[in-house]
Structures are given as structure tokens and as C-alpha cells.
Scaffold this active site. Structure first.
Site, PDB file in Angstrom:
ATOM      1  N   GLY A   1      -7.843   3.373  -6.646  1.00 37.87           N
ATOM      2  CA  GLY A   1      -6.597   4.220  -6.801  1.00 37.87           C
ATOM      3  C   GLY A   1      -6.769   5.803  -6.743  1.00 37.87           C
ATOM      4  O   GLY A   1      -5.912   6.492  -6.739  1.00 37.87           O
TER       5      GLY A   1
ATOM      6  N   CYS B   1       4.869  -1.658  23.804  1.00 34.02           N
ATOM      7  CA  CYS B   1       6.434  -2.127  24.221  1.00 34.02           C
ATOM      8  C   CYS B   1       7.331  -2.052  23.027  1.00 34.02           C
ATOM      9  O   CYS B   1       8.487  -2.182  23.232  1.00 34.02           O
ATOM     10  CB  CYS B   1       6.577  -3.183  25.140  1.00 34.02           C
ATOM     11  SG  CYS B   1       5.650  -3.146  26.578  1.00 34.02           S
TER      12      CYS B   1
ATOM     13  N   PRO C   1     -13.392   2.314  -5.975  1.00 33.44           N
ATOM     14  CA  PRO C   1     -12.746   3.402  -4.948  1.00 33.44           C
ATOM     15  C   PRO C   1     -13.011   3.116  -3.488  1.00 33.44           C
ATOM     16  O   PRO C   1     -14.159   2.594  -3.066  1.00 33.44           O
ATOM     17  CB  PRO C   1     -13.559   4.899  -5.323  1.00 33.44           C
ATOM     18  CG  PRO C   1     -14.863   4.240  -5.706  1.00 33.44           C
ATOM     19  CD  PRO C   1     -14.809   2.951  -6.546  1.00 33.44           C
ATOM     20  N   GLY C   2     -11.894   3.404  -2.843  1.00 33.59           N
ATOM     21  CA  GLY C   2     -11.834   3.239  -1.400  1.00 33.59           C
ATOM     22  C   GLY C   2     -11.594   4.356  -0.566  1.00 33.59           C
ATOM     23  O   GLY C   2     -12.565   5.326  -0.146  1.00 33.59           O
TER      24      GLY C   2
ATOM     25  N   TYR D   1       3.236   0.244   5.761  1.00 30.08           N
ATOM     26  CA  TYR D   1       3.607  -0.019   4.342  1.00 30.08           C
ATOM     27  C   TYR D   1       3.904   1.285   3.382  1.00 30.08           C
ATOM     28  O   TYR D   1       4.686   1.029   2.539  1.00 30.08           O
ATOM     29  CB  TYR D   1       2.217  -0.398   3.665  1.00 30.08           C
ATOM     30  CG  TYR D   1       1.519  -1.528   4.649  1.00 30.08           C
ATOM     31  CD1 TYR D   1       2.143  -3.156   4.700  1.00 30.08           C
ATOM     32  CD2 TYR D   1       0.577  -1.369   5.575  1.00 30.08           C
ATOM     33  CE1 TYR D   1       1.730  -3.839   5.345  1.00 30.08           C
ATOM     34  CE2 TYR D   1      -0.038  -2.561   6.372  1.00 30.08           C
ATOM     35  CZ  TYR D   1       0.657  -3.607   6.203  1.00 30.08           C
ATOM     36  OH  TYR D   1       0.204  -4.906   7.112  1.00 30.08           O
TER      37      TYR D   1
END
Length: 393
Positions: free
Chosen positions: A231, A343, A266-267, A314
Site C-alpha cells: 500500500g 477497435c 511494497p510494489g 480498475y
């Protein structure tokens, strides 16, 4: 060593995006281009160790699983949060020891558990009784980390509806069941939600974790690991400093015993700011009113929401592209729409004001390193962006 990786180009002082673009021969490159500054990852790790020296970062591989990024972080000494057999294979294949990995997925296929057992990845999360029974069958020697729900009031992607037991109603029962089945619970974990912007969320969760530790010890488990999840913001260092201070204060108050190992997941903190996406306008059209007046300019780029912009499905957000045009700021702005190449009419990136652009013009989008490439697809036959890596000498 990373320094021997031929895929990495080196620069002297500061990465010059314009110079990279000039040398990239984008005129002959159909797909969009990611420019990744690996030195940004080094700076982030130094900041982490400075502000939270007790918390061991375990990079969330799902955020950006490019092998160059993962290898670079591995060589810097980070741990890893893996959520699947393939993520385990990636990290272990780069020479990372199993002790540096947490299998942080509470609901895993049996085959993934068996693979973790074969590779001796011993730490893994659990949040329900069915998973405990599954572990007894497939990996009884693993260390169970009880994951509980504790959500931030403000987060880009809340996770509590899907994962995490109730800290008060369920955690004790799960630890009792594990004890009855002869399994080891060795800690607890939480995740306040991806992209958290509520500082107090971590203290609330760590307080719950303290209570779970006490109950676990009473039941007879040796509680020795706290995972404070992820987060952490990737581009707001001021917010990160506030969160770090809150985490440090809460940890020192509730977990003063330094023998307790504290890790995190952590990302986006590491990779979000490291990537700049360069897109090319490959087509344009004018939309005019019935009386012939220009209403809107439409621009079609070589990447969209089925590619690196997939995260906008998202959590939609406004985009602010950089224009690599001379005197771009002084040019008159027109009501514009930028579309992706597919498309699909849903493949819309943004409504915004732009100067008059032409096919071949480039737009740069910063902070594109988190939850972009792992979920990008070649929908409609359009290639996902190419990535080129750079590092300071």
C-alpha cells in the site's frame, strides 16, 4: 551481476528522456516504448532503509514482474512477495534463496503448495480453515502466517472483500485449528489496500496484529513474524514519510522485541516512478459540429487500456502527457480525446486539452511502472510496449 546485463544502457548524471527518444528510432517502432530508470529503484531502496530500517521490504512481484526489474532488486538484496508458482519460479530462478520469499496468497492451488514445499519456501499466508486443511495435506511443515482484514479508508484498490479473516472473530479459531492439526502458526499479516493514502490505517492494523500475537502465544504457537503488507505510495514521498513514521511508532510501541522479524510487501513504491511510457500518434481525425465548426480532435495512439493503461479499468485517473514539441506550452489548446489502438470503443485513455498534433508526434506518460505491463495484453493484435532499461554509471 546486473552491471553485466547487456539489456541495460548507462547514463552519466540524469536520464534525459528526450535524448533517449532521439536515439530510439521510434519512427520505425510500431509499439509504444517503456523507458525504465533502474537507478530510481536504488533511490527508493535507500529511502526505505533510511525511513524504516527495521522493516524488511519484500517486493510484490505481481506489481511488475519484468525479469530485469526483479533481478535488479534481487541483487540489491530485497526479499520478495510471490503469489503463484510462476512467480516463485521467476524469483528462485534468479538465485534468490527461499528464506527471502513469502508466499503471500491465502488461497493457493495444491500444485503451487507442493512446488513451494519442493523449493522449501516455508513462509505463506492463510485466512480460512479450508486452506489450513489443504496445508496439512500438501505442506504440513510450512510456517502459517495468519492474514487478517484491516482496510484503509482511502486506497486505490481495497482488498478486504476478497482476503483476510476477521481479526477478532476468526484469527483465534484458525490458530486453534492449526494447533490441533499439528501445524505451526509463526506470525500474522495484513494489507491495508494498494495505493493507501490514509496514514492511520497501518497503526490500526498493527494494533490488531499485536492482539493476534498475544493470542497465538497463549495457544502455544511461536509467533515471530509480522508482515505489514503493502500500500506504500510510489510517487508521493511526503505521504510515504508520514506512513513510515506511523509504522515505526506503532511497531516500536507494540513490537519492541527486536527478535520479532518485521517484513512488508511494497510494489508500486519501488517501480511506479521508474517507468515513462512513450506513445506515438498513429492517426487523427476531426469531429465537427453540424455548422462545420471544429468541436474535438481525436488522436489514436499505439497503446491503450488493453496495454500499459490497463490499470485504468480498475482505478480511472486523469492523465497528463508530456509533449515533445518545441514550445508545446505556448501552443493553443484544443478539446481533444486520446484513444488506444484497438477497435473497442472502451479503449479510451482520456479527454483533455492538447495542441494540434499530427501522426508521428510523441506523448510521454510518467509513473507507468506499477500494475501496467503484467496486465497488458496484445488485444486486437497490437503489441504490448517494448521496455528499454537505463541506469546511472
Amino acid at each position: 551481476m546486473v552491471n553485466g546485463d547487456l539489456r541495460i544502457q548507462y547514463y552519466d548524471e540524469e536520464l534525459n528522456i528526450r535524448k533517449v527518444i532521439e536515439q530510439a528510432d521510434l519512427e520505425h517502432l510500431d509499439q509504444a516504448l517503456n523507458i525504465c530508470d533502474l537507478s530510481s529503484l536504488e533511490r527508493k531502496l535507500r529511502l526505505w532503509h533510511k525511513l524504516m530500517p527495521r522493516i524488511e521490504p519484500h517486493y510484490a512481484v505481481k506489481c511488475n514482474d519484468d525479469p530485469v526489474v526483479v533481478k535488479f532488486l534481487a541483487d540489491l538484496g530485497t526479499g520478495f512477495d510471490c503469489a503463484s508458482k510462476n512467480e516463485l519460479k521467476l524469483v528462485l530462478g534468479l538465485g534468490v534463496s527461499p528464506e527471502r520469499i513469502i508466499f503471500a496468497h491465502p488461497c493457493r492451488p495444491a500444485s503451487h503448495l507442493r512446488y513451494a514445499k519442493e523449493q522449501q519456501v516455508v513462509n505463506g499466508t492463510v485466512d480460512n480453515e479450508y486452506e489450513i486443511y489443504k496445508l496439512r495435506k500438501h505442506y504440513p511443515d510450512s510456517n502459517l502466517i495468519v492474514r487478517f482484514k484491516s482496510e484503509a479508508k482511502k486506497a486505490l484498490c481495497p482488498l478486504g472483500d476478497k482476503y483476510g479473516c476477521d481479526a477478532e472473530a476468526d484469527a483465534a479459531a484458525l490458530m486453534l485449528l492449526a494447533k490441533a492439526l499439528g501445524l505451526k502458526v509463526t506470525g500474522t499479516s495484513f494489507h491495508v489496500g494498494s495505493g493507501c493514502s490514509e496514514v492511520e490505517a497501518y497503526d490500526r492494523a498493527i494494533e490488531k496484529a499485536e492482539n493476534i500475537f498475544k493470542v497465538g502465544e497463549m495457544i502455544g504457537h511461536k509467533m515471530e513474524l509480522l508482515d505489514v503488507g503493502g500500500g506504500f505510495p510510489g510517487i508521493d514521498d511526503e505521504m510515504f514519510e508520514e506512513i513510515a513514521q506511523s509504522v515505526n511508532t506503532s511497531v516500536e510501541l507494540r513490537f519492541p522485541d527486536k527478535r520479532i522479524r518485521i517484513i512488508s510487501e511494497p510494489g508500486r513504491f519501488f517501480v511506479e516512478a521508474a517507468y515513462t511510457l512513450i506513445c506515438k500518434v498513429h492517426a487523427k481525425r476531426e469531429v465537427r459540429s453540424k455548422d462545420g465548426k471544429l468541436d474535438t480532435m481525436m488522436y489514436y495512439l499505439n497503446d491503450g487500456i488493453f496495454g500499459a493503461f490497463a490499470g485504468m479499468f480498475y482505478y480511472p485517473e486523469e492523465v497528463a502527457p508530456e509533449l515533445y514539441l518545441d514550445e508545446a506550452e505556448s501552443l493553443p489548446k484544443l478539446k481533444s480525446v486520446i484513444w488506444g489502438p484497438s477497435c473497442d470503443a472502451m479503449d479510451k485513455i482520456s479527454d483533455l486539452l492538447l495542441p494540434n498534433l499530427n501522426p508521428g508526434d510523441l506523448l510521454g506518460f510518467r509513473n507507468m511502472g506499477a500494475y501496467t505491463m503484467p496486465i497488458a495484453s496484445p488485444f486486437n493484435g497490437f503489441d504490448v510496449p517494448e521496455t528499454r532499461f537505463f541506469k546511472a554509471k
